[in-house]
Motif scaffolding. Structure first.
Motif, PDB file in Angstrom:
ATOM      1  N   GLY A 114      34.002  39.104  31.386  1.00 26.67           N
ATOM      2  CA  GLY A 114      33.048  38.920  30.296  1.00 26.67           C
ATOM      3  C   GLY A 114      31.865  38.062  30.691  1.00 26.67           C
ATOM      4  O   GLY A 114      30.719  38.354  30.316  1.00 26.67           O
ATOM      5  N   LEU A 115      32.126  36.995  31.455  1.00 30.40           N
ATOM      6  CA  LEU A 115      31.052  36.080  31.860  1.00 30.40           C
ATOM      7  C   LEU A 115      30.045  36.764  32.770  1.00 30.40           C
ATOM      8  O   LEU A 115      28.829  36.688  32.541  1.00 30.40           O
ATOM      9  CB  LEU A 115      31.664  34.866  32.556  1.00 30.40           C
ATOM     10  N   VAL A 116      30.522  37.442  33.797  1.00 22.56           N
ATOM     11  CA  VAL A 116      29.615  38.045  34.778  1.00 22.56           C
ATOM     12  C   VAL A 116      28.848  39.209  34.155  1.00 22.56           C
ATOM     13  O   VAL A 116      27.603  39.258  34.218  1.00 22.56           O
ATOM     14  CB  VAL A 116      30.406  38.507  36.016  1.00 22.56           C
ATOM     15  N   VAL A 117      29.554  40.142  33.548  1.00 20.02           N
ATOM     16  CA  VAL A 117      28.889  41.324  33.000  1.00 20.02           C
ATOM     17  C   VAL A 117      28.026  40.951  31.800  1.00 20.02           C
ATOM     18  O   VAL A 117      26.872  41.389  31.668  1.00 20.02           O
ATOM     19  CB  VAL A 117      29.930  42.398  32.615  1.00 20.02           C
ATOM     20  N   GLY A 118      28.561  40.131  30.899  1.00 21.53           N
ATOM     21  CA  GLY A 118      27.798  39.753  29.714  1.00 21.53           C
ATOM     22  C   GLY A 118      26.559  38.937  30.042  1.00 21.53           C
ATOM     23  O   GLY A 118      25.486  39.168  29.470  1.00 21.53           O
ATOM     24  N   THR A 119      26.689  37.990  30.979  1.00 22.33           N
ATOM     25  CA  THR A 119      25.526  37.195  31.371  1.00 22.33           C
ATOM     26  C   THR A 119      24.468  38.062  32.048  1.00 22.33           C
ATOM     27  O   THR A 119      23.261  37.871  31.832  1.00 22.33           O
ATOM     28  CB  THR A 119      25.958  36.057  32.304  1.00 22.33           C
ATOM     29  N   LEU A 218      22.619  28.363  31.524  1.00 26.59           N
ATOM     30  CA  LEU A 218      24.053  28.553  31.735  1.00 26.59           C
ATOM     31  C   LEU A 218      24.940  27.550  31.011  1.00 26.59           C
ATOM     32  O   LEU A 218      26.126  27.818  30.832  1.00 26.59           O
ATOM     33  CB  LEU A 218      24.369  28.492  33.233  1.00 26.59           C
ATOM     34  N   THR A 219      24.414  26.392  30.608  1.00 24.88           N
ATOM     35  CA  THR A 219      25.283  25.364  30.025  1.00 24.88           C
ATOM     36  C   THR A 219      26.045  25.857  28.799  1.00 24.88           C
ATOM     37  O   THR A 219      27.272  25.738  28.738  1.00 24.88           O
ATOM     38  CB  THR A 219      24.466  24.110  29.684  1.00 24.88           C
ATOM     39  N   PRO A 220      25.385  26.422  27.776  1.00 21.58           N
ATOM     40  CA  PRO A 220      26.162  26.934  26.633  1.00 21.58           C
ATOM     41  C   PRO A 220      27.035  28.124  26.996  1.00 21.58           C
ATOM     42  O   PRO A 220      28.077  28.346  26.371  1.00 21.58           O
ATOM     43  CB  PRO A 220      25.087  27.317  25.618  1.00 21.58           C
ATOM     44  N   VAL A 221      26.634  28.890  28.005  1.00 21.77           N
ATOM     45  CA  VAL A 221      27.443  30.034  28.425  1.00 21.77           C
ATOM     46  C   VAL A 221      28.747  29.559  29.054  1.00 21.77           C
ATOM     47  O   VAL A 221      29.821  30.125  28.807  1.00 21.77           O
ATOM     48  CB  VAL A 221      26.653  30.921  29.406  1.00 21.77           C
TER      49      VAL A 221
END
Length: 298
Positions: A114-119, A218-221
């Protein structure tokens, strides 16, 4: 004059900013709040650390084999078997410890997906804008419109049963959340003065995007990733409870709860103890997420 002085003195004693006669000193209150804040951070961190060590080095915490019968069935918790035994005589504590590798590592894989694709989607939408932004955000809206459990079940059915498929399915359900947050941060950072200055000093689009926009977004992510980690554990446990996760006799937290649900009235430890482990780990991840978002400053 004496009455006026006395009145003035009393008024001065209770003036704003000064503690009353029975109030604790401000520095004492600050020290207490700091202590509570540290304890509220250290305890969840220890819970997460223990869970990670269970997942990576289960043999350090138990000498029992999680898939072999070691004692009579349905023994209550004791000094020899901390969590008791299950319906086939397997040590429940060993199964919980070894089950952490399925649940914790599966949750890490889900958050990573989720992190890699969503970001990446949010970064592209926020940085490029225009038609690309509209198309990507409409796709995200469609993903958000589908209930997470229904979407994860659909992906698991397509990929096949197993922990890896369940982790990927849970990761797919979190792509939209990461994408929306990343896009909003990129849009707000893109118009700041230092980004404009980077372009004015000759920076290229991808150079500014990589060196300035992405790091400052990236902090809130990352804080959301910590929160999604707990949610991923719950979703993977739910899929395991429904039979879509690791196949028996492989220990997995959701599967352990499912195996003991028929014995709740008589042998409570089969469901309560694995369930409490899931609750503690999820609450710990939520607390760490609040700390990353700056919740301690409130």
């Amino acid at each position: 004059m004496t009455a006026l002085a006395t009145t003035a003195g009393l008024a001065g004693d209770t003036a704003p900013g000064r503690p009353g006669p029975g109030a604790p000193a401000p520095d004492r209150r600050l020290r207490w709040r700091s202590l509570v804040s540290r304890v509220g951070f250290v305890l969840p961190a220890l819970v997460i650390l223990v869970a990670l060590l269970w997942a990576l080095f289960p043999g350090l915490f138990t000498a029992q084999n999680p898939t072999e019968t070691v004692a009579p069935a349905l023994q209550a918790p004791s000094a020899e078997h901390w969590f008791g035994t299950d319906a086939t005589g397997r040590d429940l504590y060993a199964r919980v410890v070894y089950g952490a590798s399925q649940s914790i590592i599966g949750a890490l894989v889900a958050v990573l997906v989720g992190l890699v694709v969503g970001t990446a989607i949010g970064l592209a939408a926020g940085a490029l804008g225009g038609v690309i932004d509209e198309v990507l955000m409409r796709v995200v809206d469609v993903l958000l419109a589908i209930p997470a459990l229904l979407l994860s079940l659909s992906v698991v059915i397509l990929l096949g049963f197993g922990t890896t498929s369940a982790a990927v399915a849970v990761g797919v359900t979190s792509i939209a959340v990461f994408a929306r947050l990343a896009r909003s941060r990129v849009v707000s950072v893109r118009v700041t003065d230092f980004v404009e200055a980077a372009y004015g000093s000759g920076g290229t689009f991808f150079g500014v995007l990589w060196r300035h926009i992405l790091p400052n977004s990236l902090t809130p992510v990352i804080a959301l990733a910590a929160l999604q980690f707990g949610s991923a554990i719950l979703q993977i446990s739910t899929l395991g409870f429904l039979g879509y996760g690791a196949p028996p006799p492989t220990p997995e937290w959701g599967l352990l709860i499912a195996e003991g649900r028929n014995y709740v009235a008589t042998d409570w430890w089969l469901t309560v103890l694995p369930g409490l482990i899931v609750v503690f780990v999820v609450l710990a991840t939520n607390r760490l997420s609040q700390a990353l978002r700056g919740g301690d400053a409130a």
